[in-house]
Scaffold this motif. Structure first.
Motif, PDB file in Angstrom:
ATOM      1  N   ILE A  97       4.345   5.371  46.608  1.00 16.51           N
ATOM      2  CA  ILE A  97       4.148   4.635  45.513  1.00 16.51           C
ATOM      3  C   ILE A  97       3.515   3.131  45.912  1.00 16.51           C
ATOM      4  O   ILE A  97       4.167   2.443  46.760  1.00 16.51           O
ATOM      5  N   ASP A 128       9.338   7.490  38.613  1.00 14.86           N
ATOM      6  CA  ASP A 128       8.434   8.235  39.158  1.00 14.86           C
ATOM      7  C   ASP A 128       8.383   9.639  38.836  1.00 14.86           C
ATOM      8  O   ASP A 128       7.635  10.363  38.378  1.00 14.86           O
ATOM      9  N   ASN A 175       5.323  10.677  36.350  1.00 16.73           N
ATOM     10  CA  ASN A 175       4.335  11.391  37.294  1.00 16.73           C
ATOM     11  C   ASN A 175       4.729  12.812  37.273  1.00 16.73           C
ATOM     12  O   ASN A 175       3.774  13.721  37.648  1.00 16.73           O
TER      13      ASN A 175
END
Length: 143
Positions: free
Chosen positions: A25, A64, A68
């Motif tokens: 990231i 995340d 995502n």
């Protein structure tokens, strides 16, 4: 949780660069998430240098995953994190209040169900009623 290949102890503090590299990231995304998620607060030392604790890294991994992989919006992911944080806090309060009685009560619980026992004669009646309903439901399923 992510295993770091940097030779540091598992509980060591990590810089934003180390977290960025380990999780894939970008650092600017991590800084943006710090603004968007008030629960994500890495330590800041002199000069504003960020140090992520293991709990911070776990939260970044959760953010995340939610954003995502599971498709949450940032506001939706924040709501999930707040709810999880609140339920953890409530569970810790319940643990302190109920002490050892909790383990005894959970032996009667159905698989995957946790009973929270509180003081008072009304609770005894409520629990007895719930056990009766559970027995009736189980009998109805067997028919």
């Amino acid at each position: 949780m992510t295993a770091f290949d940097d030779g540091k102890d598992e509980g060591a503090l990590r810089t934003i660069g180390e977290v960025s590299e380990a999780l894939g990231i970008r650092p600017h995304v991590l800084r943006y998430w710090e603004q968007q998620f008030p629960l994500l607060k890495p330590m800041k030392r002199s000069g504003g240098r960020r140090y992520y604790r293991p709990a911070d890294v776990a939260m970044v991994e959760t953010i995340d995953r939610l954003v995502n992989r599971e498709g949450y919006t940032l506001k939706g992911a924040e709501a999930v994190l707040r709810a999880a944080s609140k339920s953890d806090l409530d569970r810790r309060k319940d643990d302190r209040r109920s002490g050892d009685r909790r383990a005894d009560a959970n032996q009667d619980a159905a698989p995957g169900v946790r009973l929270v026992v509180s003081e008072g004669p009304d609770m005894v009646e409520i629990i007895a009623g719930l056990k009766t309903v559970r027995a009736k439901l189980a009998a109805a399923l067997e028919v």
